[in-house]
Every structure is written in C-alpha cells, then in structure tokens.
Design a protein around this motif. Structure first.
Motif, PDB file in Angstrom:
ATOM      1  N   SER A  40       0.856  -1.189   0.000  1.00 48.99           N
ATOM      2  CA  SER A  40       0.000   0.000   0.000  1.00 48.99           C
ATOM      3  C   SER A  40       0.889   1.235   0.000  1.00 48.99           C
ATOM      4  CB  SER A  40      -0.905  -0.007   1.239  1.00 48.99           C
ATOM      5  OG  SER A  40      -0.113  -0.193   2.399  1.00 48.99           O
ATOM      6  N   SER A  41       0.332   2.383  -0.086  1.00 51.48           N
ATOM      7  CA  SER A  41       1.150   3.591  -0.283  1.00 51.48           C
ATOM      8  C   SER A  41       2.145   3.781   0.867  1.00 51.48           C
ATOM      9  CB  SER A  41       0.265   4.827  -0.422  1.00 51.48           C
ATOM     10  OG  SER A  41      -0.204   5.214   0.847  1.00 51.48           O
ATOM     11  N   VAL A  42       3.398   4.017   0.478  1.00 48.26           N
ATOM     12  CA  VAL A  42       4.472   4.190   1.446  1.00 48.26           C
ATOM     13  C   VAL A  42       5.029   5.593   1.299  1.00 48.26           C
ATOM     14  CG1 VAL A  42       6.735   3.357   2.184  1.00 48.26           C
ATOM     15  CG2 VAL A  42       5.073   1.754   1.223  1.00 48.26           C
ATOM     16  N   GLU A  43       5.258   6.238   2.429  1.00 49.64           N
ATOM     17  CA  GLU A  43       5.874   7.569   2.374  1.00 49.64           C
ATOM     18  C   GLU A  43       7.382   7.401   2.323  1.00 49.64           C
ATOM     19  OE1 GLU A  43       4.657  10.485   5.339  1.00 49.64           O
ATOM     20  OE2 GLU A  43       2.716   9.426   5.406  1.00 49.64           O
ATOM     21  N   ILE A  44       7.990   7.989   1.334  1.00 52.26           N
ATOM     22  CA  ILE A  44       9.446   7.906   1.175  1.00 52.26           C
ATOM     23  C   ILE A  44      10.049   9.220   1.631  1.00 52.26           C
ATOM     24  CG2 ILE A  44      11.330   7.597  -0.485  1.00 52.26           C
ATOM     25  CD1 ILE A  44       9.621   5.139  -0.128  1.00 52.26           C
ATOM     26  N   ASP A  45      10.917   9.137   2.632  1.00 54.02           N
ATOM     27  CA  ASP A  45      11.558  10.361   3.120  1.00 54.02           C
ATOM     28  C   ASP A  45      12.788  10.745   2.319  1.00 54.02           C
ATOM     29  OD1 ASP A  45       9.829  10.679   5.452  1.00 54.02           O
ATOM     30  OD2 ASP A  45      10.804   8.826   6.138  1.00 54.02           O
ATOM     31  N   ALA A  46      13.431   9.715   1.773  1.00 54.19           N
ATOM     32  CA  ALA A  46      14.682  10.011   1.066  1.00 54.19           C
ATOM     33  C   ALA A  46      14.914   8.993  -0.040  1.00 54.19           C
ATOM     34  CB  ALA A  46      15.865   9.996   2.037  1.00 54.19           C
ATOM     35  N   ILE A  47      15.638   9.428  -1.059  1.00 53.58           N
ATOM     36  CA  ILE A  47      16.025   8.531  -2.152  1.00 53.58           C
ATOM     37  C   ILE A  47      17.540   8.593  -2.283  1.00 53.58           C
ATOM     38  CG2 ILE A  47      15.843   8.109  -4.636  1.00 53.58           C
ATOM     39  CD1 ILE A  47      13.033   9.383  -4.493  1.00 53.58           C
ATOM     40  N   TYR A  48      18.183   7.433  -2.072  1.00 58.10           N
ATOM     41  CA  TYR A  48      19.651   7.353  -2.134  1.00 58.10           C
ATOM     42  C   TYR A  48      20.011   6.476  -3.328  1.00 58.10           C
ATOM     43  CZ  TYR A  48      20.305   9.242   2.638  1.00 58.10           C
ATOM     44  OH  TYR A  48      20.338  10.033   3.752  1.00 58.10           O
ATOM     45  N   VAL A  49      20.763   7.042  -4.264  1.00 53.89           N
ATOM     46  CA  VAL A  49      21.065   6.295  -5.486  1.00 53.89           C
ATOM     47  C   VAL A  49      22.574   6.186  -5.711  1.00 53.89           C
ATOM     48  CG1 VAL A  49      20.716   6.130  -7.980  1.00 53.89           C
ATOM     49  CG2 VAL A  49      18.898   7.033  -6.520  1.00 53.89           C
ATOM     50  N   GLY A  50      23.009   4.991  -5.986  1.00 52.89           N
ATOM     51  CA  GLY A  50      24.413   4.755  -6.317  1.00 52.89           C
ATOM     52  C   GLY A  50      24.568   4.492  -7.798  1.00 52.89           C
ATOM     53  N   THR A  51      25.583   5.080  -8.381  1.00 54.18           N
ATOM     54  CA  THR A  51      25.940   4.761  -9.767  1.00 54.18           C
ATOM     55  C   THR A  51      27.414   5.054  -9.942  1.00 54.18           C
ATOM     56  OG1 THR A  51      25.501   5.137 -12.107  1.00 54.18           O
ATOM     57  CG2 THR A  51      25.275   7.036 -10.662  1.00 54.18           C
ATOM     58  N   ALA A  52      28.086   4.172 -10.630  1.00 49.84           N
ATOM     59  CA  ALA A  52      29.536   4.353 -10.784  1.00 49.84           C
ATOM     60  C   ALA A  52      29.841   5.223 -11.992  1.00 49.84           C
ATOM     61  CB  ALA A  52      30.221   2.992 -10.938  1.00 49.84           C
ATOM     62  N   LEU A  53      29.055   5.081 -13.029  1.00 49.50           N
ATOM     63  CA  LEU A  53      29.486   5.604 -14.321  1.00 49.50           C
ATOM     64  C   LEU A  53      28.434   6.386 -15.098  1.00 49.50           C
ATOM     65  CD1 LEU A  53      31.309   2.289 -15.158  1.00 49.50           C
ATOM     66  CD2 LEU A  53      32.479   4.466 -14.950  1.00 49.50           C
ATOM     67  N   SER A  54      27.297   6.691 -14.461  1.00 52.47           N
ATOM     68  CA  SER A  54      26.236   7.359 -15.231  1.00 52.47           C
ATOM     69  C   SER A  54      26.709   8.701 -15.785  1.00 52.47           C
ATOM     70  CB  SER A  54      24.990   7.559 -14.370  1.00 52.47           C
ATOM     71  OG  SER A  54      25.191   8.618 -13.444  1.00 52.47           O
ATOM     72  N   GLY A  55      27.612   9.337 -15.050  1.00 54.21           N
ATOM     73  CA  GLY A  55      28.124  10.623 -15.520  1.00 54.21           C
ATOM     74  C   GLY A  55      28.982  10.478 -16.750  1.00 54.21           C
ATOM     75  N   PHE A  56      29.550   9.290 -16.947  1.00 52.98           N
ATOM     76  CA  PHE A  56      30.380   9.033 -18.112  1.00 52.98           C
ATOM     77  C   PHE A  56      29.548   8.591 -19.306  1.00 52.98           C
ATOM     78  CE2 PHE A  56      34.049   8.917 -15.435  1.00 52.98           C
ATOM     79  CZ  PHE A  56      35.101   9.175 -16.285  1.00 52.98           C
ATOM     80  N   TYR A  57      28.643   7.653 -19.037  1.00 54.08           N
ATOM     81  CA  TYR A  57      28.039   6.933 -20.142  1.00 54.08           C
ATOM     82  C   TYR A  57      26.747   7.559 -20.646  1.00 54.08           C
ATOM     83  CZ  TYR A  57      31.457   3.285 -19.058  1.00 54.08           C
ATOM     84  OH  TYR A  57      32.609   2.591 -18.851  1.00 54.08           O
ATOM     85  N   GLU A  58      25.844   7.867 -19.726  1.00 56.95           N
ATOM     86  CA  GLU A  58      24.613   8.494 -20.208  1.00 56.95           C
ATOM     87  C   GLU A  58      24.703  10.005 -19.975  1.00 56.95           C
ATOM     88  OE1 GLU A  58      20.101   7.528 -19.394  1.00 56.95           O
ATOM     89  OE2 GLU A  58      21.129   5.681 -19.987  1.00 56.95           O
ATOM     90  N   LEU A  59      25.878  10.445 -19.509  1.00 53.17           N
ATOM     91  CA  LEU A  59      26.114  11.862 -19.220  1.00 53.17           C
ATOM     92  C   LEU A  59      25.018  12.435 -18.330  1.00 53.17           C
ATOM     93  CD1 LEU A  59      27.567  13.226 -22.582  1.00 53.17           C
ATOM     94  CD2 LEU A  59      28.751  12.326 -20.582  1.00 53.17           C
TER      95      LEU A  59
END
Lengths: 127, 345, 383
Positions: free
Chosen positions: C38-57
């Motif tokens: 059921s609906s969940v309140e999300i307080d924060a979103i933490y995302v890891g990525t090694a190379l998104s800045g390189f590959y998908e810019l």
C-alpha cells in the motif's frame, strides 16, 4: 585527467619522484602526503631508476588511451632501494621475473592528432 | 671558428631504438633491387624525437657524472619535432631534472641541426653565459613509403655536454668551421608529412660540395691535413656518400670505420654525424684527433676538430654504441608500418 | 528508532538492455519494490551509480530518479564508489533511519554499461583506483587483479590457479537464477583454457559489463510493522579503508578494509563468523574473491582454492557464497551490484530464493568493496 591536469603531475610522471616518510622512511610511488604506515609527514624523494621485474602480465583488455597498439606488459617492478611500483614495460617481447629494467621516458598517450602528447615513465630492459 | 675560452666535450651519450628493418624487406615489398644499406632503425610506437633526445642526454649525464644543475642550455636539433610549435627541450629538461634557468630551443637545418646546436653551445659556454650546455641531435626520420628515403630514414640520436676545458673535458675543441649556401636538395613543406628530394642532385652539388668546402676551409684556415687525424666522421645518409667523401678528401677507411654506423642503423638525420662521433669516442684514446663533418640539406656543413684527453677513459658512454647496435632486433614491414603510424588502427 | 529493516526489493535482469536506459531500468526495479504494497511515504532517495556521468552523461542521478517516480518531497543523495556505490548508499540510508529523521528510504543503484565500448569500459571501471596510476602507468583493474594473482600463486607456492573454481561455482549458482546475466555452466578447464584477458586471468576469471538496476526499501522497523510487510533485519554494519596503492599496504594479499568492515559489522550485530549462513561478497575477479574469503578468515591463506574445488562454498556446501552467481555470473552492473547482493541476501533469509534456496540460514553477510579493497562495507542481515 585533461590536457591541463596532466601538466600538474609532469614531474612525478617523468622522473619517478615519489615520497619518503620523514618519520619511518617508508617510500611510495606515486608520492603520498602522509605515510600509509605511520601517518607521518612525507617529503619528495627521487626513486632509483633501476630495478627488477617481480611480476608481469600481458594486458589484453586495453583501456582507452592505451588501446592504439598491441597488448602491453604491466609489471610490478622492485626498484634498487626496495620500493615496489607498477608500470608498463616497453621494448620487451618476453619479460621474465627478475629481469633487470630501468625507467625511461616514453609516450603514454595523446589527445588526438592535434592534442598534447603525454610522456611518462615506462620500464625497459637495461641497455 | 675558435672560441675565446677553450671548450670541449664533457660527456656524451647516444641512443638508437631497438628495432631495425632490413632494406631487403623494403625492397621486396616495392619490387625494387636497390638496397643502399643493410638495415635501418625505427622507433617503437611510444618513441619520438623527444624520448630519443632524453635517452641520449640521460646517458651523457650518467656516464660523465655531470652535475645537472650546472647545465644552462638544452638545444635539440631535429627535422622530426613531435610538435610543429612547442619546444622539445623543455620536456627533456624537465624529465632530466635540470634547472628552470636554462636556454632551450629546437634547431632545424635538415641533418645539420645537431652540429648547429653544438656550435651554439660552444659559443655560450666560451662566452661565460652558461657553465655547461646540452647539444642534442635526434630524429625519427620519415621516408614516404616506396621512396628512396624509406631505405635509409632512421631513428636515433646523440647528446653532448659541452663545458669549458678547465672544467675537465674528454675531448677539447680545437677549431670549427661552417659552410652554407642556398642549395635546396631536400626539403619538407610545413604541412607535409614526408620530405621531398631531388635524387642525384642531393649528391654532387649538395652533400659533396658542402662537406668538401667546409673541411677544406677548416684545413686551410687552421693548417690541418688528413694525416693529423686518427679518426674522421662524416654525415652518413648512406654507406656510399661518407666513404666517397672521405676518399676525395684523402682519408682512409681505417680513419672513418669506427664512426661509420649507417650500414646497420641507417641515416639518423640530425643524429647521424653525432652518433658517428659517439661511436668513435667509444674507441678513441687520449691524444687522438677526430674530425667531425656534418651535412644538412638546404644546405651546409659544420666541421670540427677534437683532441681526446685523458678523461675519456672514465667518461666513455655506458653502454657503448656497439652495444646499442648489437641489442637491436629485426621487425617486419607490418610492425614498421604500425609503429611509424603508416598503418593506423 | 533502531536498526532498520529491508521491507522490499526489486531488480531487473542483468544483461545488455539495448533499448532501455538508466531511468527505464530504475523504473522497472522500483515498481517491483513497491509491488503489492500500500502507499508508502518515502523520506529520502539514495542512489548509487559508478558511471552514469560518463556513459549516459547524467549527473545528480538521485534527483532524476525522484523526478522519474514523482516523489518530490523526498530528500535525494548520490553515491559514486564503483561497485560499492549502492553499498555506500545503503550504509548512509541506514544511518538516516537510525537518526530518527527518516522512516523509509528508497535506496539502490543503476548502471548502463552496454552503452560503452570495451576500451572505455576497461578504463571506466578502473577509475576508482588511484587516477595517477590508471592514467600514467597503463594500469587497469583487470591488470591489477592479474598481478595480484601472480603474487598470490608465487607467495603461496601454488602451481594450479585453483581460484578459478570460484567462477565455476558462480556460474553454477547463476544457472538457476532468472535475473542472472550468465546462466551457462562452466568447468574449471573451460575457465583455464578461455581467452586470456591479462594472464593468468582469462575472460571467465573476471566480470563483464552489464546493465541493471536494483532498489531496496529500507524502513524503520515500527513503520514496517505498521504496514504489515515481511522484512529482513539489518543487524550490523561496518566500513573501513586502506591505501589504494597495493605497495603502501602491509600486504597486498590481505584485504584489511574488508576484514575490518566485516569485523565491525559482526560485532555490531553480536553475531559470530560461524553463525553466518551465507555470504554475498563482491569479487570482480576469481582471484579477488579468493582474497576476500581468506582475508575474512573463511579460508586459510592460500587455501581457498582447495575449499572451492571440493564444494565448500557451493550452495550445498558448508558456507554458500554468491548464491545467485555473484558479480561474475549474476552480473556486475557496478553502481547496482551491491543492491543486488543485499536483495539476494534478503531473498535467502525470507525463503524466497527458489531453486537457489540455502537451507536454514539465520544470518547473511553482505560484503562490498571499492576497487581492490580501498574501501569496504559489510552488512549483517537476519530474520
């Protein structure tokens, strides 16, 4: 690394200038600001140019900037003062463990036809 | 020309890349019979004039024990500068750990740029403007595939540390001479990859006329004759030219043989006569007189007379030129083409 | 407020998703996280990525993931640390919940490696190592692992590279995992006779580029209880580091960061090594896996290969390791890799591992590291 930032590292890249701990004497290449062993302050230290190959591998999975020619040998070299460094071997077809090598200056990579040529240390058999 | 204060060679070093290609392999590829020399050196993919100059200079410093902090100039003579605009000498100076208070420029006078660099350093040291200076001749010469030059255009170089005689030299400069004229026998326009030349015109009116005029001028002005010399070194674009010019000037094969490295190494252009001098110094004894005569298309020749001193024994280059040559290994045309960027990935 | 729980997870199959990008993969994984909830309140979103800045810019990826799922009330944070990117994200998400500030954090990672050619990939994944060495010594991650393998064989006087039994085990485990990139079974001889990438390592000794996204819903336990979801508890976590330069280390063959991180996590959880029922470790190569096992004290120095050969670390062995194939066979979409490991450990503890189920595991240890053990993270999970 860019055509600008490469410039900042040129001395270390050209001349095997590493660091030595003022407290415990530990040497490192590339140089470090604080000793990994005792945390002491370090100073710049000219490493010896000669050494021997301890281990080597023929790298076939070539990365950008180093992929224009053949696979190359990457080696662990123990310099004559005991410091171990990682470096490329050049002018060698079949290295061997224990092979005497010395640091020399070679082209590492270029920024294209119209860009800078980046030079740096590689190891080749002693002449 | 004689400097006011006596100068000479404090130390010398040479370098030749590891690879040679047989003339036979080139001739077979193009279906030709001509093999002006046996083999020529070519640089590895990661070598250029700057790295060759560095290797030669490093060997000069290490073998002579010269104090790098006393070196006040680095001049590199070359017709294959890695950059059209940007000095080669600053890279070499930085890599050798020389000071920042140094003169540096790239010289170009076809194959004569190396001795041109020496003449300049003689003057600077003699005048007292600098204590010691490095004069280097180095090239990774290119011949258009299929062209006559492809058989001989090679890679290599030599470096000379020049100092005043009172600082201790292994060879004292007795005199030098120069002869130049507007004689375009070989050239390369600025955006062209390969040089052009005028075939047989490079011989009589160019190579022979200028070297003979330079050496004869030197002999006349300072009263030398061929018998005064233990050894002589002439620019060596092939095997025939230096042996013939030696004969014409009255020198014997014995006098030129130690410095005649072209048959295996090829024409190292700005490095050619300097490499010959290095090979000669490798075997010279105290008291020997050596004649050096360069040639550069365009055209001109520098002649120099050196007398070897007692210091030669302790300052000889390690390892000698003969060792550099004996370590060389043959590469095939495909490797040559890849390393020379004729074949691009 | 207390140690958080894993209340949900979702991931894509790892592979070459030519027609989908960072956001597409993330959306699939995130929708799976919330499936049936059921609906969940999300307080924060933490995302890891090694190379998104390189590959998908694409930089500041967490902002764009929040945008993607229209959760504009959540605070966002980005984590970039190679294959430990989402381990770092998870570690900090846990701290957020422990602090009492957050009740629920969506944490995970995504990578889109097939967008690049081999050479940029070999370089890209190496950039977590010291950039001076990577740029100026010709060193790459694979080259470094190969040299370590040479040191290992020489140090312990080993003739046979038995570490190559690790990918055999990993491919075996992946053969039954629907989300794995490489489901083919391989043999030791196949590993040894495959094309060398950097001797003595072959193509089967190292991980391959992969695309994938994995996300986890980390929650305050009381909040999870109130929602009535099944969960796995995070019992302890630890982190540590060591010099990037192998030769600035006391021993290049000892992964002291991994060892210390695990020690801290076990201590915090109050769990002994012997109580661990399964290990999800990060090893971008066979040799690094063996070094992790030996550094954690799970095998004698120089002896992990023999244990692998006799099945000690297989699904039915004494200590199952990388139960869905690990980075080698499940796949190694760098920024997402640790989130896959955490999700897989949760599946095991919840009894949802299907054909790969490890029986009776009470505690799972999850290990992650940056490059060759420059930084390491460890998490102890339990039911």
């Amino acid at each position: 690394m860019t055509e600008v930032s490469d410039w900042r590292f040129r001395r270390y890249r050209y001349r095997l200038i590493g660091s030595r701990c003022r407290e415990c004497g530990e040497t490192s290449y590339p140089p470090r600001r604080r000793c990994s062993r005792c945390g002491g302050a370090t100073e710049e230290y000219q490493l010896p140019r000669r050494g021997r190959v301890v281990h080597y591998t023929l790298l076939k999975a070539l990365p950008t900037r180093y992929n224009h020619y053949r696979p190359y040998f990457l080696a662990v070299v123990e310099l004559s003062d005991g410091t171990r460094v990682i470096g490329m071997l050049t002018d060698v077809d079949e290295p061997s463990e224990g092979m005497e090598v010395e640091a020399t200056l070679r082209k590492l990579y270029t920024y294209g036809e119209d860009g800078k040529i980046i030079y740096g240390v590689k190891f080749r058999p002693v002449l | 020309m004689r400097p006011t204060r006596e100068v000479g060679i404090y130390g010398y070093g040479a370098y030749i890349p590891r690879y040679i290609i047989e003339n036979r392999d080139i001739a077979d590829l193009w279906g030709r019979d001509a093999t002006p020399i046996k083999s020529k050196s070519f640089p590895s993919y990661d070598e250029d004039t700057i790295t060759i100059a560095y290797e030669a200079a490093l060997r000069a410093i290490e073998s002579s024990g010269a104090d790098p902090s006393l070196i006040g100039a680095v001049f590199i003579g070359s017709e294959s500068k890695p950059y059209a605009v940007k000095p080669s000498g600053t890279v070499v100076a930085e890599a050798l750990g020389l000071g920042r208070n140094i003169l540096s420029a790239d010289y170009e006078f076809a194959c004569k740029a190396g001795t041109e660099a020496m003449q300049t350093v003689f003057g600077l040291v003699s005048s007292g403007m600098i204590r010691m200076g490095l004069a280097i001749g180095a090239d990774t010469a290119q011949g258009r595939p299929g062209d006559e030059l492809e058989y001989t255009a090679a890679a290599g170089g030599a470096a000379y540390i020049i100092s005043r005689v009172e600082d201790g030299v292994l060879a004292r400069l007795e005199a030098s001479y120069t002869y130049v004229s507007d004689t375009p026998d070989f050239w390369r326009r600025s955006l062209e990859e390969y040089p052009r030349h005028l075939y047989r015109f490079t011989g009589e009116p160019a190579y022979f006329h200028h070297i003979m005029s330079s050496v004869k001028g030197l002999f006349e002005e300072y009263g030398y004759s061929p018998s005064d010399f233990k050894y002589a070194v002439f620019h060596q674009p092939n095997y025939k030219f230096p042996t013939r010019v030696a004969k014409k000037l009255g020198f014997t094969m014995d006098q030129i043989k130690p410095g005649l490295v072209v048959a295996l190494v090829g024409n190292t252009y700005s490095g050619s006569s300097l490499l010959g001098l290095a090979a000669t110094l490798d075997v010279a004894e105290p008291g020997d007189k050596i004649l050096l005569a360069s040639f550069g298309s365009g055209a001109g020749s520098d002649s120099m007379v050196f007398e070897v001193t007692d210091l030669i024994e302790e300052r000889r280059m390690r390892p000698p030129v003969s060792k550099l040559i004996s370590r060389m290994i043959p590469g095939d045309y495909a490797t040559y083409a890849m390393f020379r960027d004729i074949l691009r990935r | 407020m207390g140690m958080p729980v894993i209340a949900g997870y979702g991931f894509t199959r790892v592979g070459e998703h030519w027609d989908r990008g960072l956001k597409d993969l993330s959306l699939e994984a995130i929708e799976k996280v919330f499936e049936g909830m059921s609906s969940v309140e999300i307080d924060a979103i933490y995302v890891g990525t090694a190379l998104s800045g390189f590959y998908e810019l694409q930089l500041s990826l967490a902002s764009h993931i929040a945008d993607l799922i229209a959760r504009f009330d959540a605070s966002v944070s980005n984590f970039e640390a190679g294959a430990a990117s989402s381990a770092q994200a998870f570690y900090n998400a846990a701290l957020g919940i422990l602090s009492g500030m957050y009740k629920a954090v969506l944490v995970g990672g995504v990578e889109k490696m097939s967008d690049e050619l081999p050479a940029p990939n070999y370089r890209g994944v190496s950039l977590v190592e010291d950039s001076f060495l990577v740029n100026y010594s010709g060193m790459t991650e694979i080259g470094l692992h190969a040299l370590l393998a040479k040191m290992y064989l020489s140090e312990y006087g080993l003739e046979e590279p038995l570490y190559s039994y690790l990918p055999v085990n990993e491919h075996e485990n992946a053969s039954r995992a629907g989300h794995a990139q490489f489901r083919n079974r391989i043999t030791y001889d196949m590993v040894r006779s495959a094309s060398p990438v950097s001797d003595p390592l072959t193509i089967f000794d190292v991980t391959a580029p992969g695309d994938g996204a994995a996300y986890i819903l980390l929650m305050d336990r009381e909040y999870a209880d109130s929602l009535g979801v099944e969960y796995v508890k995070l019992l302890g976590m630890g982190a540590a580091g060591q010099p990037a330069n192998l030769f600035d280390r006391a021993s290049p063959l000892f992964f002291s960061a991994s060892s210390r991180a695990v020690e801290k996590a076990l201590e915090k959880a109050g769990v002994e090594t012997e109580d661990i029922g399964l290990l999800e470790m990060y090893n971008p190569s066979s040799i690094s896996g063996v070094l992790v096992l030996e550094s954690l004290g799970l095998a004698d120095k120089g002896g992990a290969g023999k244990l692998l050969e006799r099945g000690y670390f297989s699904l039915s062995g004494e200590l199952p390791v990388n139960t869905f194939g690990g980075a080698k066979a499940r796949g190694d979409p760098k920024g997402a890799t640790a989130a896959y490991q955490l999700a897989e450990a949760a599946m095991q503890l919840l009894g949802r591992a299907g054909d790969n189920q490890v029986d009776g595991a009470e505690y799972a240890l999850v290990h992650s590291m940056v490059g060759l053990d420059i930084s390491a993270y460890a998490f102890v999970l339990g039911v």
